[in-house]
Design a protein around this motif. Structure first.
Motif, mmCIF file in Angstrom:
data_model
loop_
_atom_site.group_PDB
_atom_site.id
_atom_site.type_symbol
_atom_site.label_atom_id
_atom_site.label_comp_id
_atom_site.label_asym_id
_atom_site.label_seq_id
_atom_site.Cartn_x
_atom_site.Cartn_y
_atom_site.Cartn_z
ATOM 1 N N TRP A 234 7.442 -7.698 -24.261
ATOM 2 C CA TRP A 234 7.796 -6.328 -23.887
ATOM 3 C C TRP A 234 6.928 -5.843 -22.727
ATOM 4 O O TRP A 234 7.406 -5.105 -21.840
ATOM 5 C CB TRP A 234 7.632 -5.387 -25.073
ATOM 6 N N ARG A 235 5.668 -6.253 -22.696
ATOM 7 C CA ARG A 235 4.780 -5.846 -21.609
ATOM 8 C C ARG A 235 5.300 -6.340 -20.262
ATOM 9 O O ARG A 235 5.322 -5.597 -19.272
ATOM 10 C CB ARG A 235 3.366 -6.379 -21.852
ATOM 11 N N GLU A 236 5.725 -7.606 -20.225
ATOM 12 C CA GLU A 236 6.222 -8.154 -18.973
ATOM 13 C C GLU A 236 7.510 -7.464 -18.531
ATOM 14 O O GLU A 236 7.697 -7.162 -17.353
ATOM 15 C CB GLU A 236 6.435 -9.659 -19.099
ATOM 16 N N VAL A 237 8.420 -7.237 -19.486
ATOM 17 C CA VAL A 237 9.670 -6.555 -19.137
ATOM 18 C C VAL A 237 9.379 -5.134 -18.659
ATOM 19 O O VAL A 237 9.987 -4.636 -17.706
ATOM 20 C CB VAL A 237 10.645 -6.550 -20.333
ATOM 21 N N TYR A 238 8.430 -4.468 -19.311
ATOM 22 C CA TYR A 238 8.040 -3.106 -18.930
ATOM 23 C C TYR A 238 7.513 -3.077 -17.501
ATOM 24 O O TYR A 238 7.799 -2.143 -16.744
ATOM 25 C CB TYR A 238 6.976 -2.598 -19.903
ATOM 26 N N VAL A 245 13.014 -1.245 -21.598
ATOM 27 C CA VAL A 245 12.235 -1.121 -22.837
ATOM 28 C C VAL A 245 12.560 0.193 -23.545
ATOM 29 O O VAL A 245 12.696 0.227 -24.771
ATOM 30 C CB VAL A 245 10.733 -1.240 -22.551
ATOM 31 N N PHE A 246 12.687 1.272 -22.791
ATOM 32 C CA PHE A 246 13.035 2.554 -23.404
ATOM 33 C C PHE A 246 14.408 2.482 -24.076
ATOM 34 O O PHE A 246 14.588 2.983 -25.195
ATOM 35 C CB PHE A 246 13.016 3.672 -22.358
ATOM 36 N N GLU A 247 15.357 1.847 -23.427
ATOM 37 C CA GLU A 247 16.697 1.715 -24.023
ATOM 38 C C GLU A 247 16.641 0.809 -25.247
ATOM 39 O O GLU A 247 17.263 1.091 -26.276
ATOM 40 C CB GLU A 247 17.670 1.159 -22.985
ATOM 41 N N ALA A 248 15.891 -0.286 -25.152
ATOM 42 C CA ALA A 248 15.782 -1.222 -26.276
ATOM 43 C C ALA A 248 15.121 -0.580 -27.485
ATOM 44 O O ALA A 248 15.423 -0.931 -28.637
ATOM 45 C CB ALA A 248 15.002 -2.467 -25.849
ATOM 46 N N ILE A 252 15.548 -1.624 -31.391
ATOM 47 C CA ILE A 252 14.643 -2.694 -31.810
ATOM 48 C C ILE A 252 13.254 -2.121 -32.070
ATOM 49 O O ILE A 252 12.627 -1.529 -31.172
ATOM 50 C CB ILE A 252 14.578 -3.799 -30.736
ATOM 51 N N ALA A 253 12.760 -2.293 -33.279
ATOM 52 C CA ALA A 253 11.506 -1.669 -33.700
ATOM 53 C C ALA A 253 10.318 -2.118 -32.867
ATOM 54 O O ALA A 253 9.426 -1.317 -32.562
ATOM 55 C CB ALA A 253 11.256 -1.969 -35.176
ATOM 56 N N SER A 254 10.272 -3.396 -32.477
ATOM 57 C CA SER A 254 9.117 -3.881 -31.719
ATOM 58 C C SER A 254 9.027 -3.221 -30.346
ATOM 59 O O SER A 254 7.927 -2.993 -29.832
ATOM 60 C CB SER A 254 9.168 -5.405 -31.575
ATOM 61 N N ALA A 255 10.162 -2.878 -29.756
ATOM 62 C CA ALA A 255 10.140 -2.168 -28.476
ATOM 63 C C ALA A 255 9.596 -0.759 -28.669
ATOM 64 O O ALA A 255 8.801 -0.267 -27.850
ATOM 65 C CB ALA A 255 11.546 -2.115 -27.873
ATOM 66 N N LYS A 256 9.994 -0.127 -29.740
ATOM 67 C CA LYS A 256 9.481 1.213 -30.052
ATOM 68 C C LYS A 256 7.981 1.163 -30.310
ATOM 69 O O LYS A 256 7.225 2.021 -29.831
ATOM 70 C CB LYS A 256 10.209 1.779 -31.266
ATOM 71 N N THR A 257 7.534 0.156 -31.044
ATOM 72 C CA THR A 257 6.106 -0.011 -31.313
ATOM 73 C C THR A 257 5.326 -0.216 -30.026
ATOM 74 O O THR A 257 4.236 0.358 -29.831
ATOM 75 C CB THR A 257 5.872 -1.206 -32.260
ATOM 76 N N PHE A 258 5.864 -1.018 -29.122
ATOM 77 C CA PHE A 258 5.208 -1.258 -27.845
ATOM 78 C C PHE A 258 5.015 0.050 -27.087
ATOM 79 O O PHE A 258 3.930 0.316 -26.566
ATOM 80 C CB PHE A 258 6.020 -2.238 -26.986
ATOM 81 N N LEU A 259 6.057 0.872 -27.020
ATOM 82 C CA LEU A 259 5.954 2.142 -26.291
ATOM 83 C C LEU A 259 4.956 3.090 -26.935
ATOM 84 O O LEU A 259 4.227 3.804 -26.247
ATOM 85 C CB LEU A 259 7.339 2.795 -26.208
#
Length: 263
Positions: A234-238, A245-248, A252-259
């Protein structure tokens, strides 16, 4: 030719950039031209009188293959994609795709990915191969049947460890009756970079200016390989496109956790 690079996953992005900076010393244009001529003749010989098209992805190998196809007189081509592509890449495709390209979208999207999170940022070659089979292979099969092809031409190369058929033939037919031919199978990484240097006049796709660009190659963002775990993915995609990442994060919970960790 002086060969420097090993398998794609064993050479760093910086290794590729260094080779490109020194490509005229490593691969003289005369050598590249001889290889190009041999590949063109091989295509003409194996496809004479047969309905043929080639697969194009926008990556470095398919750009070199596109050049061979142009010289060999093969114009029809296809691109397999999903709804999990980088917007920047799709804009590049729109501007620089070859004439005669037909796009086949196999339909994977964020809702699909939410149900198949084992496919997110593959950590092994088996999972990574599933992406290729699910998108590129499926698109090739659809196109082959739709257009009643006899041969489909690919940019597969031995240097990437790809299967290309019997030694010396670079051609095989699978159980579904699809014949695949790889005319640049013997090209090294240095040959591909030499083609880009000597002949490709358009900007390269954006992948090659992103983190780990040459090492990762062209793919859907969710198929970004060999990240150090999901959060690193997620960091690389961000870093490339925050909006993805915001849309994901809606699905997807892991994307939300990353943000949440980014706050």
């Amino acid at each position: 030719m002086i060969q420097v690079l090993g398998r794609k996953q064993t050479s760093s992005h910086e290794d590729w950039l260094e080779v490109m900076d020194n490509i005229e010393r490593l691969v003289p244009k005369r050598e590249l031209d001889n290889l190009l001529d041999r590949s063109v003749e091989d295509v003409k010989k194996k496809t004479k009188g047969k309905k043929t098209a080639f697969a194009w992805s926008g990556g470095k190998d398919s750009i070199a293959l596109e050049g061979v196809m142009k010289e060999a007189g093969v114009q029809e081509c296809l691109m397999g994609m999903s709804n999990l592509e980088y917007p920047q890449f799709l804009r590049w495709v729109t501007d620089y795709m070859p004439d005669g390209l037909e796009v086949i979208n196999t339909g994977q999207d964020l809702k699909w990915l939410a149900k198949h999170q084992d496919m997110l940022f593959p950590q092994d070659s088996t999972t990574a191969a599933k992406w290729f089979k699910m998108i590129q292979h499926k698109a090739q099969e659809k196109y082959f049947e739709k257009h009643k092809l006899e041969i489909i031409i690919l940019g597969r190369r031995k240097a990437d460890g790809n299967y290309i058929g019997k030694k010396g033939e670079n051609l095989y037919t699978n159980r579904q009756g699809i014949t695949r031919f790889s005319p640049i199978a013997d090209w090294t990484h240095e040959h591909i970079l030499a083609y880009l240097h000597y002949y490709y006049e358009n900007p390269l796709p954006p992948f090659y200016s992103w983190p780990r660009g040459y090492r990762c190659g062209t793919h859907s963002w969710a198929a970004r390989q060999w990240c150090d775990g999901i959060m690193d993915g997620w960091r690389e995609v961000y870093m490339i496109d925050q909006d993805i990442v915001f849309e994901a994060s809606k699905y997807i919970a892991s994307a939300k956790t990353f943000l949440e960790r980014m706050r």
